[in-house]
Design an enzyme around this catalytic site. Structure first.
Site, PDB file in Angstrom:
ATOM      1  N   GLY A  91     -16.307  27.905  36.711  1.00 33.67           N
ATOM      2  CA  GLY A  91     -16.873  29.248  36.483  1.00 33.67           C
ATOM      3  C   GLY A  91     -18.309  29.138  36.027  1.00 33.67           C
ATOM      4  O   GLY A  91     -18.792  28.057  35.684  1.00 33.67           O
ATOM      5  N   GLY A 101     -20.771  28.804  33.780  1.00 29.24           N
ATOM      6  CA  GLY A 101     -20.810  28.438  32.363  1.00 29.24           C
ATOM      7  C   GLY A 101     -22.136  28.760  31.712  1.00 29.24           C
ATOM      8  O   GLY A 101     -22.268  28.716  30.485  1.00 29.24           O
ATOM      9  N   GLY A 120     -24.606  26.769  27.395  1.00 31.22           N
ATOM     10  CA  GLY A 120     -24.962  27.887  28.267  1.00 31.22           C
ATOM     11  C   GLY A 120     -26.437  27.953  28.606  1.00 31.22           C
ATOM     12  O   GLY A 120     -26.885  28.880  29.270  1.00 31.22           O
ATOM     13  N   ARG A 157     -32.134  33.047  40.146  1.00 26.46           N
ATOM     14  CA  ARG A 157     -31.728  32.523  41.453  1.00 26.46           C
ATOM     15  C   ARG A 157     -31.347  33.681  42.368  1.00 26.46           C
ATOM     16  O   ARG A 157     -30.679  34.618  41.947  1.00 26.46           O
ATOM     17  CB  ARG A 157     -30.546  31.571  41.262  1.00 26.46           C
ATOM     18  N   ARG A 166     -18.216  30.507  46.620  1.00 24.13           N
ATOM     19  CA  ARG A 166     -18.114  29.071  46.870  1.00 24.13           C
ATOM     20  C   ARG A 166     -16.723  28.740  47.395  1.00 24.13           C
ATOM     21  O   ARG A 166     -15.794  29.536  47.217  1.00 24.13           O
ATOM     22  CB  ARG A 166     -18.300  28.304  45.541  1.00 24.13           C
ATOM     23  N   ASP A 180     -17.211  23.282  44.292  1.00 23.54           N
ATOM     24  CA  ASP A 180     -17.829  24.455  43.647  1.00 23.54           C
ATOM     25  C   ASP A 180     -19.303  24.558  44.011  1.00 23.54           C
ATOM     26  O   ASP A 180     -19.948  25.564  43.718  1.00 23.54           O
ATOM     27  CB  ASP A 180     -17.675  24.387  42.119  1.00 23.54           C
ATOM     28  N   ASP A 182     -27.162  24.796  44.262  1.00 25.28           N
ATOM     29  CA  ASP A 182     -27.010  23.915  43.111  1.00 25.28           C
ATOM     30  C   ASP A 182     -27.826  22.637  43.211  1.00 25.28           C
ATOM     31  O   ASP A 182     -27.337  21.588  43.581  1.00 25.28           O
ATOM     32  CB  ASP A 182     -25.528  23.609  42.859  1.00 25.28           C
TER      33      ASP A 182
HETATM   34  P1  AMP Z   1     -23.137  22.084  37.934  1.00 24.92           P
HETATM   35  O1  AMP Z   1     -23.175  20.624  37.668  1.00 24.92           O
HETATM   36  O2  AMP Z   1     -24.430  22.786  37.672  1.00 24.92           O
HETATM   37  O3  AMP Z   1     -22.542  22.429  39.257  1.00 24.92           O
HETATM   38  O4  AMP Z   1     -22.154  22.689  36.826  1.00 24.92           O
HETATM   39  C1  AMP Z   1     -20.772  22.440  36.773  1.00 24.92           C
HETATM   40  C2  AMP Z   1     -20.134  23.366  35.786  1.00 24.92           C
HETATM   41  O5  AMP Z   1     -20.644  23.130  34.470  1.00 24.92           O
HETATM   42  C3  AMP Z   1     -20.368  24.849  36.039  1.00 24.92           C
HETATM   43  O6  AMP Z   1     -19.215  25.520  35.656  1.00 24.92           O
HETATM   44  C4  AMP Z   1     -21.528  25.152  35.139  1.00 24.92           C
HETATM   45  O7  AMP Z   1     -21.619  26.512  34.830  1.00 24.92           O
HETATM   46  C5  AMP Z   1     -21.188  24.321  33.920  1.00 24.92           C
HETATM   47  N1  AMP Z   1     -22.352  23.977  33.084  1.00 24.92           N
HETATM   48  C6  AMP Z   1     -23.371  23.142  33.396  1.00 24.92           C
HETATM   49  N2  AMP Z   1     -24.256  23.075  32.383  1.00 24.92           N
HETATM   50  C7  AMP Z   1     -23.785  23.885  31.390  1.00 24.92           C
HETATM   51  C8  AMP Z   1     -24.241  24.236  30.086  1.00 24.92           C
HETATM   52  N3  AMP Z   1     -25.365  23.752  29.564  1.00 24.92           N
HETATM   53  N4  AMP Z   1     -23.484  25.114  29.373  1.00 24.92           N
HETATM   54  C9  AMP Z   1     -22.348  25.602  29.869  1.00 24.92           C
HETATM   55  N5  AMP Z   1     -21.864  25.307  31.071  1.00 24.92           N
HETATM   56  C10 AMP Z   1     -22.562  24.460  31.844  1.00 24.92           C
HETATM   57 MG    MG Z   2     -22.441  24.038  40.317  1.00 29.64          MG
END
Ligand code: AMP
Ligand code: MG
Length: 488
Positions: free
Chosen positions: A92, A94, A128, A178, A185, A254, A264
């Site tokens: 989700g 995040g 976040g 973005r 996805r 995802d 991404d």
């Molecule tokens: P990504 O590697 O950007 O595809 O992220 C994978 C998952 O980790 C997704 O659910 C993102 O929303 C979550 N995520 C990545 N960085 C953070 C962060 N700093 N805080 C909270 N969730 C994160």
């Molecule tokens: Mg991602």
């Protein structure tokens, strides 16, 4: 503050919030202390029907920093799951907030999403937030991809938040806006299939079809047609990546869109020296997402997508599996035909001959053997210049002769060949050392000029102008050790 939505040019709709509630969480914005505009994409703003100037003033900035959501907009985080390096997890948004779907003057619909906007119910232990460097990196590379003609999410703006966030050290926090034709996805469907009812899954599929594949219509096999349509776009997309040496780096399910756009930009990077095994991501020790594996991983992800769609393909699971397998069977051929067509164009070949593939493979083999730069090899062939790594090598001269003979066997003139090659072989890519230099100047010294110049060059990669020459240079010896990082 009341936001004058119309003055800023926002023309929001909110179809996602009309989907089953299980698919998202409505959240409050997470205000930041002092937003400052770092970079703003004027041409994109204009194409979206936005008022670029007003968006950079106080009210606009409040929206792009997530401090205010225009009343007509949304404020939600999307739920999704995903196979990360092969393992299935609930994920989700995040650290992202969907603030609405912008309807452009041309009637197109784009998600406007803030990335780095604070915690959500899907943050799992994360803060976040996002750091300035990685957000600028996404801005640069996604805009470069757009310049290269590769379907992608876009970047409207990056603002700093005035807050420091903790990574390996304290870093300036930032939020990127973005723009995506949607954020659906493969993982969104996996989530619905695992935690939702068949009706919820169907509602999501109907939504995706209406948004991305309206031509499918209400035919009996619409979900199979939907699957095939996504497969076609992904086959075409991944072929485009291969043709410019783009390595996504984290092809988790995802991070694979339903629209067929690249999404991404975490550990992605472009290959310099041609080596099919190239991997940049620090966490990809096994090379799962290496350059040469991307097409196959695309197929693996599509198989996960088909699995999620099974209840919609047939009532009986066994039949549904059969239908899915038969459809998936077409993927490798589809991918291959896109790749071959693209490679032919890169070599100035207009028609098809059976032996073309061998000719292409022979060149790639020589490039690998002599550590030739991927982009520059094709650029030099286009410009008919000599190449550091290959020129003077007898095997290359022999290949060159065969290639020339092949070109003579087609009707098209030399000029036509040259034009096709110029259109198919970029002069510039966002080379890692250039991207790093731009980010260092921006993050460490507050100097954004290096990045702005780089963006200007990357906007028209097929221009082959003199001012691009500087940006064609390959990096020094340490290039092979370049490392990229996820989710920072
Ligand atoms: P990504 O590697 O950007 O595809 O992220 C994978 C998952 O980790 C997704 O659910 C993102 O929303 C979550 N995520 C990545 N960085 C953070 C962060 N700093 N805080 C909270 N969730 C994160
Ligand atoms: Mg991602």
């Amino acid at each position: 503050m009341t936001i004058d939505t119309a003055k800023l040019g926002w023309n929001f709709d909110n179809t996602y919030s009309r989907l089953p509630e299980k698919l998202y969480s409505t959240i409050d914005p997470n205000p930041v202390s002092s937003a400052k505009m770092i970079i703003f994409n004027h041409s994109l703003a204009e194409s979206l029907g936005l008022n670029g100037e007003a968006l950079q003033e106080e009210e606009g900035l409040a929206v792009l920093a997530g401090n205010e959501v225009p009343p007509e907009g949304a404020s939600l985080a999307q739920a999704y799951a995903g196979h990360q390096f092969g393992g299935f997890t609930m994920l989700g948004d995040g650290r992202a907030l969907l603030i609405g779907e912008q309807i452009t003057p041309g009637g197109e619909r784009f998600d406007i999403q803030l990335k780095g906007s604070g915690r959500t119910p899907y943050s799992r232990g994360g803060d976040g937030r996002a750091a300035l460097g990685p957000m600028l990196r996404e801005y640069i590379i996604s805009e470069a991809m757009h310049g290269l003609g590769i379907p992608t999410t876009r970047s409207l703006a990056v603002v700093t938040t005035g807050e420091r966030i903790m990574r390996e050290r304290l870093l300036p926090g930032a939020i990127m806006t973005r723009v995506a034709s949607s954020h659906l996805r493969v993982g969104t469907f996996q989530y619905a299939a695992n935690w939702g009812s068949v009706e919820e899954l169907r509602a999501l599929a109907d939504y995706a079809i209406e948004r991305h594949y309206p031509e499918i219509g209400k035919v009996e096999e619409r979900y199979l047609d939907f699957f095939k349509a996504v497969m076609k776009r992904q086959a075409a997309l991944i072929a485009k990546w291969q043709l410019v040496g783009f390595i996504h780096g984290v092809m988790n399910t995802d991070n694979m869109t339903i629209s067929g756009d690249t999404i991404d930009y975490g550990p992605c990077a472009f290959m310099d020296v041609y080596d099919p095994k190239t991997v940049f991501s620090s966490i990809d020790a096994q090379g799962r997402y290496a350059y040469e594996n991307q097409p196959r991983i695309g197929g693996w992800n599509l198989a996960r997508f088909a699995e999620a769609l099974l209840p919609l393909l047939h009532q009986e699971q066994e039949k549904a599996v059969e239908i899915a397998q038969e459809a998936l069977y077409e993927y490798s051929g589809l991918y291959k035909s896109h790749w071959l067509a693209g490679m032919r164009a890169k070599l100035g070949i207009f028609n098809e001959e059976k032996e073309d593939e061998a000719l292409i493979d022979e060149l790639l083999g020589l490039m690998k053997e002599h550590s030739a730069d991927f982009t520059n090899t094709f650029r030099m062939l286009t410009l008919d210049n000599t190449m550091d790594a290959l020129s003077g090598k007898p095997e290359f001269d022999a290949w060159h002769g065969k290639w020339q003979t092949r070109l003579e066997r087609q009707q098209e003139s030399k000029e036509a060949v040259h034009t096709l090659m110029k259109r198919s072989n970029p002069a510039v890519i966002p080379r890692n050392h250039r991207v790093e230099a731009a980010l260092e100047a921006a993050v460490e010294f507050g100097n954004y000029g290096v990045m702005e110049n780089l963006l200007k060059i990357l906007k028209y990669p097929f221009a082959h102008t003199e001012e691009q020459e500087d940006y064609c240079a390959v990096p020094g010896d340490s290039a092979g050790d370049y490392r990229t990082y996820c989710g920072t």
